[in-house]
Design a protein around this motif. Structure first.
Motif, short mmCIF file in Angstrom:
data_model
loop_
_atom_site.label_atom_id
_atom_site.label_comp_id
_atom_site.label_asym_id
_atom_site.label_seq_id
_atom_site.Cartn_x
_atom_site.Cartn_y
_atom_site.Cartn_z
N LYS A 1 -33.55 23.04 -24.04
CA LYS A 1 -32.29 22.60 -24.62
C LYS A 1 -31.19 22.74 -23.57
O LYS A 1 -31.16 23.70 -22.81
N THR A 2 -30.27 21.82 -23.57
CA THR A 2 -29.16 21.87 -22.63
C THR A 2 -28.13 22.90 -23.08
O THR A 2 -28.10 23.31 -24.24
N ASN A 11 -25.04 22.34 -23.51
CA ASN A 11 -24.20 21.71 -24.53
C ASN A 11 -24.87 21.71 -25.89
O ASN A 11 -24.23 21.95 -26.92
N TYR A 12 -26.17 21.45 -25.91
CA TYR A 12 -26.91 21.48 -27.17
C TYR A 12 -26.86 22.88 -27.78
O TYR A 12 -26.55 23.05 -28.96
N ALA A 50 -25.13 24.00 -31.18
CA ALA A 50 -26.02 24.55 -32.22
C ALA A 50 -25.48 25.87 -32.76
O ALA A 50 -25.72 26.23 -33.91
N VAL A 81 -26.30 17.84 -33.59
CA VAL A 81 -27.41 18.71 -33.18
C VAL A 81 -28.72 18.16 -33.73
O VAL A 81 -29.72 18.06 -33.02
N ARG A 96 -30.52 15.04 -32.03
CA ARG A 96 -31.25 15.27 -30.78
C ARG A 96 -30.90 14.25 -29.69
O ARG A 96 -31.66 14.05 -28.77
N LYS A 97 -29.74 13.60 -29.81
CA LYS A 97 -29.26 12.71 -28.76
C LYS A 97 -28.75 13.55 -27.60
O LYS A 97 -28.00 14.51 -27.82
N GLU A 98 -29.11 13.19 -26.41
CA GLU A 98 -28.85 14.05 -25.25
C GLU A 98 -27.37 14.22 -24.92
O GLU A 98 -26.91 15.32 -24.62
N PRO A 145 -23.84 16.04 -27.77
CA PRO A 145 -23.24 17.38 -27.76
C PRO A 145 -22.19 17.56 -26.66
O PRO A 145 -21.17 18.21 -26.88
N SER A 146 -22.41 16.95 -25.51
CA SER A 146 -21.43 17.04 -24.42
C SER A 146 -20.12 16.37 -24.82
O SER A 146 -19.03 16.91 -24.60
N ASN A 168 -18.43 18.57 -27.55
CA ASN A 168 -17.84 19.80 -27.01
C ASN A 168 -16.58 19.50 -26.21
O ASN A 168 -15.56 20.17 -26.39
#
Length: 132
Positions: A15-16, A18-19, A23, A67, A70-72, A75-76, A79
């Motif tokens: 997980k990144t 950002n993820y 989360a 979250v 699950r798109k990459e 979250p970036s 945030n």
């Protein structure tokens, strides 16, 4: 049947930043919004204004949906965007700009908006800059 090697499986499950940040942050936003309705104003260090509580709940739910998607990159974007919103709230509180009359921020809210806003903007910006 082919089995993925362990490095491929690990990369798929990694997980990144950002993820992971979202989360954790999204459910906290929902809980803060709910707590704002439950904690009496005289016992709270932060605003308990209904509009402010609803704002936290709505953005927390949006964060949870991101979250779960699950798109990459989402979250970036969330945030960084929420970091900007937090920094705006601190500035709006100081300069008496909207939605101050509805959110009724306290000095503790202002402090949290600056700290959390900067952290989220840096984390989100890092994720956006690292994208390929």
């Amino acid at each position: 049947m082919l089995r993925p090697d362990s490095t491929q499986a690990m990369a798929a499950n990694r997980k990144t930043l950002n993820y992971l940040t979202l989360a954790i942050f999204a459910p906290v936003l929902v809980l803060v919004g709910i707590a704002g309705f439950l904690v009496p104003a005289e016992k709270s260090l932060t605003s308990g204004a209904p509009a402010y509580n609803i704002f936290h709940i709505i953005f927390g739910v949006i964060g949870l949906l991101i979250v779960w998607s699950r798109k990459e990159l989402l979250p970036s974007f969330f945030n960084a965007g929420f970091g900007i919103i937090d920094l705006y709230q601190a500035a709006a509180s100081f300069a008496n700009l909207p939605p101050k009359q509805y959110f009724l921020w306290t000095s503790v809210d202002d402090f949290l908006h600056v700290i959390i806003g900067l952290a989220l903007l840096i984390i989100g910006g890092y994720g956006l800059l690292r994208r390929e």
